[in-house]
Scaffold this motif. Structure first.
Motif, mmCIF file in Angstrom:
data_model
loop_
_atom_site.group_PDB
_atom_site.id
_atom_site.type_symbol
_atom_site.label_atom_id
_atom_site.label_comp_id
_atom_site.label_asym_id
_atom_site.label_seq_id
_atom_site.Cartn_x
_atom_site.Cartn_y
_atom_site.Cartn_z
ATOM 1 N N ASP A 47 0.846 -1.194 0.000
ATOM 2 C CA ASP A 47 0.000 0.000 0.000
ATOM 3 C C ASP A 47 0.880 1.243 0.000
ATOM 4 O O ASP A 47 1.987 1.221 0.537
ATOM 5 C CB ASP A 47 -0.906 0.002 1.245
ATOM 6 C CG ASP A 47 -1.979 1.066 1.186
ATOM 7 O OD1 ASP A 47 -2.451 1.397 0.085
ATOM 8 O OD2 ASP A 47 -2.344 1.577 2.262
ATOM 9 N N VAL A 48 0.380 2.292 -0.630
ATOM 10 C CA VAL A 48 1.065 3.591 -0.610
ATOM 11 C C VAL A 48 0.063 4.654 -0.198
ATOM 12 O O VAL A 48 -1.117 4.559 -0.519
ATOM 13 C CB VAL A 48 1.691 3.962 -1.977
ATOM 14 C CG1 VAL A 48 2.779 2.998 -2.351
ATOM 15 C CG2 VAL A 48 0.653 4.010 -3.071
ATOM 16 N N ASN A 49 0.535 5.636 0.534
ATOM 17 C CA ASN A 49 -0.309 6.768 0.916
ATOM 18 C C ASN A 49 -0.279 7.758 -0.249
ATOM 19 O O ASN A 49 0.634 8.561 -0.375
ATOM 20 C CB ASN A 49 0.215 7.401 2.204
ATOM 21 C CG ASN A 49 -0.657 8.536 2.685
ATOM 22 O OD1 ASN A 49 -1.523 9.015 1.973
ATOM 23 N ND2 ASN A 49 -0.409 8.970 3.905
ATOM 24 N N ILE A 50 -1.272 7.675 -1.109
ATOM 25 C CA ILE A 50 -1.319 8.460 -2.350
ATOM 26 C C ILE A 50 -1.173 9.955 -2.081
ATOM 27 O O ILE A 50 -0.568 10.680 -2.873
ATOM 28 C CB ILE A 50 -2.646 8.185 -3.098
ATOM 29 C CG1 ILE A 50 -2.754 6.715 -3.497
ATOM 30 C CG2 ILE A 50 -2.781 9.075 -4.315
ATOM 31 C CD1 ILE A 50 -1.801 6.265 -4.561
ATOM 32 N N GLU A 51 -1.688 10.423 -0.965
ATOM 33 C CA GLU A 51 -1.637 11.855 -0.664
ATOM 34 C C GLU A 51 -0.234 12.337 -0.311
ATOM 35 O O GLU A 51 0.065 13.520 -0.431
ATOM 36 C CB GLU A 51 -2.607 12.180 0.466
ATOM 37 C CG GLU A 51 -4.057 11.923 0.072
ATOM 38 C CD GLU A 51 -5.017 12.106 1.229
ATOM 39 O OE1 GLU A 51 -4.573 12.502 2.322
ATOM 40 O OE2 GLU A 51 -6.203 11.830 1.031
ATOM 41 N N GLU A 52 0.654 11.432 0.124
ATOM 42 C CA GLU A 52 1.991 11.818 0.567
ATOM 43 C C GLU A 52 3.101 11.403 -0.395
ATOM 44 O O GLU A 52 4.240 11.844 -0.240
ATOM 45 C CB GLU A 52 2.277 11.220 1.955
ATOM 46 C CG GLU A 52 1.332 11.704 3.037
ATOM 47 C CD GLU A 52 1.454 13.195 3.305
ATOM 48 O OE1 GLU A 52 2.568 13.745 3.204
ATOM 49 O OE2 GLU A 52 0.425 13.820 3.611
ATOM 50 N N ILE A 53 2.787 10.580 -1.379
ATOM 51 C CA ILE A 53 3.793 10.077 -2.321
ATOM 52 C C ILE A 53 3.815 10.966 -3.561
ATOM 53 O O ILE A 53 2.771 11.200 -4.176
ATOM 54 C CB ILE A 53 3.472 8.621 -2.732
ATOM 55 C CG1 ILE A 53 3.421 7.715 -1.517
ATOM 56 C CG2 ILE A 53 4.475 8.109 -3.759
ATOM 57 C CD1 ILE A 53 4.715 7.565 -0.778
ATOM 58 N N PRO A 54 4.988 11.454 -3.977
ATOM 59 C CA PRO A 54 5.057 12.260 -5.205
ATOM 60 C C PRO A 54 4.607 11.453 -6.426
ATOM 61 O O PRO A 54 4.879 10.251 -6.532
ATOM 62 C CB PRO A 54 6.543 12.607 -5.321
ATOM 63 C CG PRO A 54 7.100 12.423 -3.953
ATOM 64 C CD PRO A 54 6.278 11.345 -3.314
ATOM 65 N N LEU A 55 3.919 12.103 -7.327
ATOM 66 C CA LEU A 55 3.406 11.455 -8.530
ATOM 67 C C LEU A 55 4.520 10.770 -9.317
ATOM 68 O O LEU A 55 4.325 9.698 -9.877
ATOM 69 C CB LEU A 55 2.675 12.485 -9.404
ATOM 70 C CG LEU A 55 2.083 11.970 -10.705
ATOM 71 C CD1 LEU A 55 1.056 10.877 -10.444
ATOM 72 C CD2 LEU A 55 1.452 13.113 -11.490
ATOM 73 N N LEU A 101 5.090 7.229 -8.263
ATOM 74 C CA LEU A 101 4.031 6.348 -8.748
ATOM 75 C C LEU A 101 4.257 6.021 -10.219
ATOM 76 O O LEU A 101 4.097 4.878 -10.643
ATOM 77 C CB LEU A 101 2.660 6.995 -8.537
ATOM 78 C CG LEU A 101 2.291 7.294 -7.084
ATOM 79 C CD1 LEU A 101 0.990 8.070 -7.014
ATOM 80 C CD2 LEU A 101 2.212 6.024 -6.273
ATOM 81 N N GLU A 102 4.652 7.005 -10.996
ATOM 82 C CA GLU A 102 4.906 6.791 -12.417
ATOM 83 C C GLU A 102 6.091 5.858 -12.651
ATOM 84 O O GLU A 102 6.143 5.150 -13.649
ATOM 85 C CB GLU A 102 5.178 8.126 -13.112
ATOM 86 C CG GLU A 102 3.960 9.016 -13.206
ATOM 87 C CD GLU A 102 4.286 10.412 -13.718
ATOM 88 O OE1 GLU A 102 5.485 10.773 -13.788
ATOM 89 O OE2 GLU A 102 3.328 11.140 -14.039
ATOM 90 N N MET A 103 7.039 5.838 -11.727
ATOM 91 C CA MET A 103 8.224 4.987 -11.867
ATOM 92 C C MET A 103 7.984 3.568 -11.342
ATOM 93 O O MET A 103 8.903 2.753 -11.317
ATOM 94 C CB MET A 103 9.416 5.622 -11.172
ATOM 95 C CG MET A 103 9.854 6.909 -11.836
ATOM 96 S SD MET A 103 11.320 7.600 -11.104
ATOM 97 C CE MET A 103 12.569 6.576 -11.875
ATOM 98 N N GLY A 104 6.777 3.277 -10.915
ATOM 99 C CA GLY A 104 6.450 1.912 -10.519
ATOM 100 C C GLY A 104 6.286 1.666 -9.052
ATOM 101 O O GLY A 104 6.171 0.514 -8.625
ATOM 102 N N CYS A 105 6.275 2.689 -8.233
ATOM 103 C CA CYS A 105 6.096 2.522 -6.794
ATOM 104 C C CYS A 105 4.605 2.328 -6.506
ATOM 105 O O CYS A 105 3.928 3.199 -5.973
ATOM 106 C CB CYS A 105 6.655 3.739 -6.058
ATOM 107 S SG CYS A 105 6.803 3.485 -4.293
ATOM 108 N N LEU A 106 4.111 1.153 -6.907
ATOM 109 C CA LEU A 106 2.688 0.841 -6.829
ATOM 110 C C LEU A 106 2.486 -0.501 -6.138
ATOM 111 O O LEU A 106 3.369 -1.367 -6.189
ATOM 112 C CB LEU A 106 2.083 0.779 -8.235
ATOM 113 C CG LEU A 106 2.099 2.065 -9.047
ATOM 114 C CD1 LEU A 106 1.775 1.775 -10.506
ATOM 115 C CD2 LEU A 106 1.124 3.057 -8.470
ATOM 116 N N PRO A 107 1.330 -0.707 -5.515
ATOM 117 C CA PRO A 107 1.051 -1.997 -4.875
ATOM 118 C C PRO A 107 1.219 -3.157 -5.855
ATOM 119 O O PRO A 107 0.818 -3.076 -7.017
ATOM 120 C CB PRO A 107 -0.403 -1.850 -4.423
ATOM 121 C CG PRO A 107 -0.568 -0.381 -4.216
ATOM 122 C CD PRO A 107 0.257 0.261 -5.296
#
Length: 78
Positions: free
Chosen positions: A18-26, A29-35
């Motif tokens: 899980d990632v805290n979407i509100e605190e993680i820079p976009l 997420l684009e580089m693959g830091c996803l569940p």
């Protein structure tokens, strides 16, 4: 058992739960830091921040504060 990404040791591999979407820079997420993606800690800066990771063959430096917003499961744990 779920732990925070900021608590793993060099060489350990984990699966992002899980990632805290509100605190993680976009950009992360684009580089693959996803569940569901695998992440491995490669190095730690001399003063302990940032942490250097391999996420799906992308090398990324993540601040410890940001890493504490990512929940993981170590691969050797079921």
């Amino acid at each position: 058992m779920a732990v925070l990404l900021s608590n793993i040791k060099i060489g350990e591999k984990a699966i992002i739960l899980d990632v805290n979407i509100e605190e993680i820079p976009l950009k992360l997420l684009e580089m693959g830091c996803l569940p569901g993606n695998q992440i491995e800690l490669l190095q730690i800066a001399p003063l302990g921040d940032p942490l250097y990771f391999n996420i799906n063959d992308s090398h990324v430096a993540i601040r410890k504060e940001t890493a504490s917003e990512i929940t993981i499961r170590l691969e050797n744990q079921i």
